[in-house]
Design a protein around this motif. Sequence first.
Motif, PDB file in Angstrom:
ATOM      1  N   ARG A  13       5.749 -18.878  60.143  1.00 45.70           N
ATOM      2  CA  ARG A  13       5.790 -20.240  59.601  1.00 45.70           C
ATOM      3  C   ARG A  13       7.205 -20.566  59.144  1.00 45.70           C
ATOM      4  N   CYS A  14       7.782 -19.644  58.405  1.00 40.11           N
ATOM      5  CA  CYS A  14       9.156 -19.846  57.922  1.00 40.11           C
ATOM      6  C   CYS A  14       9.687 -18.491  57.445  1.00 40.11           C
ATOM      7  N   ASN A  15      10.762 -18.040  58.051  1.00 41.18           N
ATOM      8  CA  ASN A  15      11.345 -16.746  57.683  1.00 41.18           C
ATOM      9  C   ASN A  15      11.701 -16.707  56.208  1.00 41.18           C
ATOM     10  N   ARG A  16      12.217 -17.826  55.700  1.00 33.41           N
ATOM     11  CA  ARG A  16      12.649 -17.823  54.298  1.00 33.41           C
ATOM     12  C   ARG A  16      11.454 -17.787  53.345  1.00 33.41           C
ATOM     13  N   GLN A  17      10.384 -18.452  53.729  1.00 32.46           N
ATOM     14  CA  GLN A  17       9.174 -18.405  52.899  1.00 32.46           C
ATOM     15  C   GLN A  17       8.670 -16.955  52.817  1.00 32.46           C
ATOM     16  N   TYR A  18       8.802 -16.244  53.912  1.00 29.75           N
ATOM     17  CA  TYR A  18       8.423 -14.826  53.922  1.00 29.75           C
ATOM     18  C   TYR A  18       9.303 -14.037  52.947  1.00 29.75           C
ATOM     19  N   TYR A  19      10.588 -14.311  52.983  1.00 27.13           N
ATOM     20  CA  TYR A  19      11.519 -13.628  52.056  1.00 27.13           C
ATOM     21  C   TYR A  19      11.128 -13.915  50.600  1.00 27.13           C
ATOM     22  N   PHE A  20      10.871 -15.209  50.316  1.00 24.67           N
ATOM     23  CA  PHE A  20      10.518 -15.589  48.937  1.00 24.67           C
ATOM     24  C   PHE A  20       9.190 -14.963  48.498  1.00 24.67           C
ATOM     25  N   GLY A  21       8.263 -14.855  49.436  1.00 23.67           N
ATOM     26  CA  GLY A  21       6.924 -14.406  49.057  1.00 23.67           C
ATOM     27  C   GLY A  21       6.689 -12.909  49.159  1.00 23.67           C
ATOM     28  N   PRO A 291      16.309 -17.385  58.023  1.00 21.65           N
ATOM     29  CA  PRO A 291      16.505 -18.815  58.273  1.00 21.65           C
ATOM     30  C   PRO A 291      15.353 -19.680  57.776  1.00 21.65           C
ATOM     31  N   ILE A 292      15.686 -20.931  57.466  1.00 19.43           N
ATOM     32  CA  ILE A 292      14.645 -21.876  57.039  1.00 19.43           C
ATOM     33  C   ILE A 292      13.939 -22.429  58.278  1.00 19.43           C
ATOM     34  N   THR A 293      12.759 -22.956  58.068  1.00 24.74           N
ATOM     35  CA  THR A 293      11.987 -23.505  59.182  1.00 24.74           C
ATOM     36  C   THR A 293      12.653 -24.777  59.722  1.00 24.74           C
ATOM     37  N   ASP A 294      12.394 -25.062  60.996  1.00 22.12           N
ATOM     38  CA  ASP A 294      12.895 -26.341  61.538  1.00 22.12           C
ATOM     39  C   ASP A 294      11.769 -27.379  61.558  1.00 22.12           C
ATOM     40  N   SER A 297       7.481 -30.401  57.912  1.00 21.43           N
ATOM     41  CA  SER A 297       6.110 -30.553  57.405  1.00 21.43           C
ATOM     42  C   SER A 297       5.639 -29.257  56.722  1.00 21.43           C
ATOM     43  N   THR A 298       6.210 -28.118  57.146  1.00 20.98           N
ATOM     44  CA  THR A 298       5.848 -26.833  56.529  1.00 20.98           C
ATOM     45  C   THR A 298       6.243 -26.820  55.055  1.00 20.98           C
ATOM     46  N   CYS A 299       7.364 -27.481  54.748  1.00 19.48           N
ATOM     47  CA  CYS A 299       7.899 -27.435  53.380  1.00 19.48           C
ATOM     48  C   CYS A 299       7.005 -28.167  52.384  1.00 19.48           C
ATOM     49  N   GLN A 300       6.278 -29.145  52.898  1.00 19.78           N
ATOM     50  CA  GLN A 300       5.439 -29.973  52.023  1.00 19.78           C
ATOM     51  C   GLN A 300       4.466 -29.137  51.189  1.00 19.78           C
ATOM     52  N   PHE A 301       3.974 -28.049  51.764  1.00 20.17           N
ATOM     53  CA  PHE A 301       2.965 -27.234  51.066  1.00 20.17           C
ATOM     54  C   PHE A 301       3.531 -25.886  50.624  1.00 20.17           C
ATOM     55  N   CYS A 302       4.849 -25.786  50.552  1.00 22.67           N
ATOM     56  CA  CYS A 302       5.470 -24.495  50.232  1.00 22.67           C
ATOM     57  C   CYS A 302       5.645 -24.353  48.715  1.00 22.67           C
ATOM     58  N   LYS A 303       5.214 -23.197  48.185  1.00 22.68           N
ATOM     59  CA  LYS A 303       5.340 -22.918  46.752  1.00 22.68           C
ATOM     60  C   LYS A 303       6.790 -22.795  46.315  1.00 22.68           C
ATOM     61  N   PHE A 304       7.651 -22.505  47.259  1.00 24.68           N
ATOM     62  CA  PHE A 304       9.051 -22.206  46.925  1.00 24.68           C
ATOM     63  C   PHE A 304       9.970 -23.392  47.206  1.00 24.68           C
ATOM     64  N   ARG A 305       9.377 -24.570  47.319  1.00 26.63           N
ATOM     65  CA  ARG A 305      10.147 -25.740  47.735  1.00 26.63           C
ATOM     66  C   ARG A 305      11.331 -26.021  46.794  1.00 26.63           C
ATOM     67  N   TYR A 306      11.054 -25.984  45.500  1.00 28.48           N
ATOM     68  CA  TYR A 306      12.141 -26.259  44.543  1.00 28.48           C
ATOM     69  C   TYR A 306      13.219 -25.183  44.626  1.00 28.48           C
ATOM     70  N   MET A 307      12.780 -23.927  44.634  1.00 31.39           N
ATOM     71  CA  MET A 307      13.745 -22.832  44.678  1.00 31.39           C
ATOM     72  C   MET A 307      14.577 -22.894  45.957  1.00 31.39           C
ATOM     73  N   CYS A 308      13.919 -23.194  47.064  1.00 35.29           N
ATOM     74  CA  CYS A 308      14.599 -23.246  48.362  1.00 35.29           C
ATOM     75  C   CYS A 308      15.701 -24.317  48.338  1.00 35.29           C
ATOM     76  N   SER A 309      15.354 -25.518  47.871  1.00 39.80           N
ATOM     77  CA  SER A 309      16.346 -26.609  47.824  1.00 39.80           C
ATOM     78  C   SER A 309      17.446 -26.297  46.810  1.00 39.80           C
TER      79      SER A 309
HETATM   80  S1  SF4 Z   1      10.720 -25.057  51.455  1.00 35.33           S
HETATM   81 FE1  SF4 Z   1      10.543 -25.034  53.701  1.00 35.33          FE
HETATM   82  S2  SF4 Z   1      12.370 -23.982  54.423  1.00 35.33           S
HETATM   83 FE2  SF4 Z   1      12.143 -23.494  52.247  1.00 35.33          FE
HETATM   84  S3  SF4 Z   1      10.990 -21.600  52.182  1.00 35.33           S
HETATM   85 FE3  SF4 Z   1       9.535 -23.232  52.035  1.00 35.33          FE
HETATM   86  S4  SF4 Z   1       8.868 -23.645  54.112  1.00 35.33           S
HETATM   87 FE4  SF4 Z   1      10.738 -22.468  54.235  1.00 35.33          FE
END
Ligand code: SF4
Length: 333
Positions: A13-21, A291-294, A297-309
């Motif tokens: 789904r997203c390499n970075r989400q995997y790293y965060f989780g 890498p972050i996802t391209d 729409s995946t980011c919308q439901f990501c728990k790490f959205r704030y941290m990622c940005s």
């Molecule tokens: S916010 Fe998006 S790019 Fe960042 S970790 Fe989550 S899914 Fe990946």
Amino acid sequence: MDWSYSALTTFRRCNRQYYFGYVAPSHYFTDPYRRKLFELKNSKSLHMWQGSVIDYIVETEVVDGLRKRKKLNFNQIAQKGVELAQRQFAFSESLKYREKGLSKAGVGADYCILDIHESQKPYTEEEIQNVYTQIHDVLSKFSTLKSPIDGRLMSNFIEDHSLIIPNVRFIKFEFENIRVTPQIDLLLGKGNKAVIIDWKVSDSDVSDYSLQLIIAGIAVLYTNQQRFGKAYMRSTDIELWEVNLLTQELKKHPFTTDEINQTIDYIYLNADESTLMQKQESQKPFVDDFPITDKPSTCQFCKFRYMCSYLLENNYEYNEQQYSEFVQTTEFT
Ligand code: SF4
């Protein structure tokens, strides 16, 4: 090598989400950045929270009570679910999970991190009351839940088995140096027959859980054949059921030699990706290695959205105070 379906799905789904989780979180307070990732990883949306309370009460009150042959009062059980949710809400609201002396294991079932508190999201009292109402409804209606046998209630169906084990995490199978340890919500057994039940608490019917259930079936088959010989249990002796506690619908998933072979192939073909994931983990990776996802729409439901940005905007430097301000002042559309 350990192979995990959920880790692989997250990685894809997203390499970075995997790293965060999976890679970076740490419950220790010595590293504030990794501790924050631990808190984010454990945070729940209201919908997830509702599901987790129901799962917990079904495991500890319903299934455990049936295993001990107790006469169950489903209204009392439903009330216990609501009271647990209320205690969890209070724990999360007071941000107690940030206190250094408190560990998740030490606090036990009351430990909870809700994203509305962690990310200071707006919510209404009505939304919280809806969660309590749903928890009560779903748990009290367990008394009328159908089972795989026509005319038999689920509670009686569970009691019909001599082996009743909720939340199984110790059954595994191995091949070609790959080890798979699925999590099984409920394992029932009678003689050489087994039933695997996967509880769901969702009103959407879009996800396909067949692969996870087949993996669980293979683990049960493999374990029994290892212990009692190949002739003891065959795939036809195992049934896989997905039971939706919200809609009260039951779905049987096929478990034939074809499904088993296809699943083993799938795991084997994806083993390289899993090896890569674990290799990256063992090399003390940096967030930028993932890498972050391209697909936004995946980011919308990501728990790490704030941290990622936040990390992207701050050259991957983490500062607790700045991060907290960022969360308060940032709004995602
Ligand atoms: S916010 Fe998006 S790019 Fe960042 S970790 Fe989550 S899914 Fe990946």
